[in-house]
Write a protein that holds these residues in place. Structure first.
Motif, short mmCIF file in Angstrom:
data_model
loop_
_atom_site.label_atom_id
_atom_site.label_comp_id
_atom_site.label_asym_id
_atom_site.label_seq_id
_atom_site.Cartn_x
_atom_site.Cartn_y
_atom_site.Cartn_z
N PRO A 563 0.82 -1.22 0.00
CA PRO A 563 0.00 0.00 0.00
C PRO A 563 0.85 1.26 0.00
O PRO A 563 2.01 1.26 0.43
N SER A 564 0.28 2.32 -0.47
CA SER A 564 0.97 3.61 -0.47
C SER A 564 0.94 4.21 0.92
O SER A 564 0.13 3.84 1.77
N VAL A 565 1.83 5.19 1.15
CA VAL A 565 1.92 5.87 2.45
C VAL A 565 1.99 7.37 2.20
O VAL A 565 2.33 7.82 1.10
N PRO A 566 1.67 8.19 3.20
CA PRO A 566 1.86 9.65 3.04
C PRO A 566 3.30 9.95 2.67
O PRO A 566 4.24 9.41 3.27
N ALA A 567 3.48 10.77 1.67
CA ALA A 567 4.83 11.06 1.18
C ALA A 567 5.66 11.71 2.27
O ALA A 567 5.30 12.78 2.77
N PRO A 568 6.78 11.09 2.68
CA PRO A 568 7.60 11.68 3.74
C PRO A 568 8.24 12.99 3.30
O PRO A 568 8.72 13.12 2.17
N GLN A 572 1.48 17.73 4.01
CA GLN A 572 0.19 17.13 3.72
C GLN A 572 -0.93 18.12 4.02
O GLN A 572 -0.82 18.97 4.91
N TYR A 573 -2.00 18.01 3.26
CA TYR A 573 -3.20 18.78 3.55
C TYR A 573 -3.93 18.07 4.69
O TYR A 573 -4.52 17.01 4.49
N ARG A 574 -3.87 18.64 5.87
CA ARG A 574 -4.50 17.98 7.02
C ARG A 574 -5.97 18.40 7.09
O ARG A 574 -6.29 19.57 7.30
N THR A 575 -6.83 17.44 6.92
CA THR A 575 -8.26 17.70 7.06
C THR A 575 -8.70 17.27 8.45
O THR A 575 -8.08 16.41 9.07
#
Length: 600
Positions: A563-568, A572-575
């Motif tokens: 699976p993909s992960v948040p790009a280190p 990030q756009y934090r919602t």
């Protein structure tokens, strides 16, 4: 022979003179009178003038015994250039047409109408009624019942219209200078109040101040939208809990929510002249698309919404126009396995810049595991210098996976669909540096998953993905001609029921449109890349390394379904989370969070 015709004897004719009725004037008959007052603006000084006008006409009627003043009509804060929205004026004309009045009394032609066409046509319409209705312009001493009035009326109405044009030009110049000098118009909006002095008067050009009770509503609207609610969902919720608008209403609409989401003042900025009146006489307003000079001032007052959150909302607003659903998309990358550095693509997301995809891919640009292959495992001979002939040169009828890429669509051929015939969802992956795209099966909940075959009983067709903005970014990345289609043959690999298809975009063949003959269908000719002119294909061992996925075992290096992960390292756009949004909603439901909103 015919008899001669005798001429008549005029002396024997009987005649009776019938005199015309005396022309109606302001003195020789009883008039049922109504008066009309109007002030151009709604400030305090003009409102005082409005009261004085009403008192004046009551006194004027008392001085004329043949006037019976029945009613005074008045429009407050309405321009005289157009009849639209002048409610009292239109009611007065309707009453005249019903025969309720004989005379309208008003101060001047400019008070009656500053539009020449409206003024003349209305006067004629009233004059042609039975009985006729006149208009008496007091300052101009003009009574439209009199025969000689129309010439003077035309002159005065023309003058009034020209005066309006000059006033508008002067106002535009004045506003332009004020905006240039940062003397900004900042009317209050939900979440803000205007500042007042010790006497309770508004302070001109003072920055807006936050109304905390209303600001909570604004914060909720932005967070709910970024979480994934639609404008209609937000409006329905605020209406259900009785939350008040700035004007005190409890009814919300999608447009009112959209106005808040797109208003730059919530992040502390002010944009001047967003709309302008394009037609002076019809009062038509248009969105300013560089038709009138604008100024954008940053940080003019305290922000309710952070600039990052506001920009996120603008991006999401634009994407919702293109049928995208949900909240802000996560910025993900695959950090290991065969797809290390590949980025899952949201083909609906509006992003024409390939730079974002490079940033995401490079965020995991750590050394990759090299696939070591012994040359002797392929042949006893050294095959260095030998080339693997490209399939385009040997297969006129290709039966493998292929994709056709246009500026606004990606078409996977029937082989791809058959290969994934039992797959419900796939991910579209991109590695910008390696110039590759790929597809792989995935679960429904995977990041940016795409429906592949929602109904397994339907016939098989080529799969088309509409992707105008991703297509534009891809064409920029590859420096392709947007007028061409590009066809790429893929590589299909399967390991223990896990299958993937990879396409090397460097091997794309362009399909160039030919000049069509009259009535013929558009035809395209395939053009091979110029780099292919002096070779049959890749050098043998380069080809092996390029297609190393064929020789990977079922090991840690494979992991095709990782699976993909948040790009280190990528912001990030934090919602807001569901719990955070629920806490905001509960706060609004309380009396102290709702009852005071909109009363400032």
């Amino acid at each position: 022979m015919p008899e001669p015709i005798c001429s008549p004897n005029h002396d024997t004719w009987e005649k009776r003179f019938i005199p015309a009725k005396p022309k109606a004037t302001l003195r020789n008959r009883l008039f049922r009178v109504c008066a009309y007052c109007r002030v151009s603006t709604d400030n305090d000084a003009q409102m005082s003038s409005f009261e004085l006008q009403q008192a004046h006409y009551r006194q004027l009627a008392d001085q004329r015994p043949n006037w019976s003043l029945r009613h005074i009509y008045a429009d407050e804060g309405i321009s005289g250039v157009s009849l639209k929205n002048r409610t009292a004026f239109n009611d007065m004309i309707a009453a005249c047409e019903k025969g309720e009045y004989d005379l309208i009394v008003t101060k001047s032609v400019s008070r009656f109408a500053r539009n020449l066409v409206d003024c003349i046509s209305l006067v004629r319409r009233l004059k042609n009624l039975d009985p006729p209705v006149g208009v008496f312009f007091e300052t101009d001493n003009l009574n439209t019942i009199e025969e000689s009035s129309e010439f003077m009326l035309t002159f005065l109405a023309s003058f009034a219209q020209e005066e309006s044009v000059k006033k508008r030009e002067a106002m535009i110049w004045s506003l332009s200078q004020r905006f240039k000098d940062c003397q900004l118009l900042a009317p209050p909006l939900l979440g803000y109040d205007r500042q007042r002095d010790a006497a309770g008067h508004y302070i001109k050009h003072a920055p807006l101040v936050v109304n905390e009770a209303e600001a909570n509503v604004v914060r909720f609207i932005f967070d709910a939208y970024l979480y994934g609610w639609s404008q209609a969902d937000i409006a329905a919720f605020l209406t259900d809990i009785g939350c008040r608008t700035k004007t005190g209403n409890t009814g919300w609409s999608s447009s009112s929510v959209g106005y808040i989401l797109s208003n730059e003042r919530y992040c502390g900025d002010i944009l001047t002249w967003k709309t302008f009146t394009s037609d002076l006489f019809n009062h038509k307003r248009k969105k300013n698309r560089q038709d009138v000079d604008q100024y954008y001032y940053r940080e003019q007052h305290e922000a309710i919404i952070t600039r990052e959150k506001f920009e996120m909302a603008q991006a999401l607003l634009e994407n919702r126009k293109h049928s995208m659903r949900g909240g802000m998309p996560p910025l993900h990358v695959i950090d290991d396995g065969v797809f290390r550095g590949f980025v899952p693509i949201n083909h609906h997301w509006i992003n024409d810049d390939p730079g974002l995809y490079y940033d995401l891919s490079n965020s995991v640009s750590m050394p990759r595991r090299e696939i070591r292959l012994l040359k002797s495992s392929f042949s006893l001979f050294d095959l260095k210098g030998y080339q693997v002939v490209r399939s385009q040169f040997t297969q006129a009828r290709y039966e493998g996976p292929a994709v056709t890429i246009g500026i606004d669509k990606i078409i996977f051929n029937l082989f791809c669909v058959r290969t994934f015939s039992d797959v419900g969802h796939i991910q579209l992956l991109l590695h910008p540096s390696q110039r590759k795209i790929a597809i792989r099966p995935c679960d429904k909940g995977a990041v940016h998953c795409i429906k592949w075959r929602p109904d397994g009983h339907m016939p098989l067709y080529a799969k088309i993905l509409r992707c105008q903005h991703f297509g534009t970014a891809l064409f920029r990345m590859m420096e392709w001609d947007p007028n061409y289609l590009y066809k790429v043959r893929g590589t299909w690999v399967q390991r223990e029921h896990k299958q993937i298809i990879v396409y090397n975009l460097e091997d794309a063949v362009s399909a160039v449109p030919l000049s069509p003959t009259s009535g013929a269908r558009l035809r395209r000719a395939e053009l091979y890349p110029e780099a292919w002119e002096y070779s049959f294909g890749d050098e043998f061992y380069d080809h092996i390394r390029e297609n190393g996925i064929f020789y990977m075992g079922q090991s840690a290096a494979w992991q095709a379904d990782r699976p993909s992960v948040p790009a280190p390292g990528v912001e990030q756009y934090r919602t807001p989370t569901g719990c955070e949004l629920q806490a905001l909603a509960d706060k609004l439901k309380k009396k102290d969070g709702v009852g005071n909103a909109g009363t400032g």
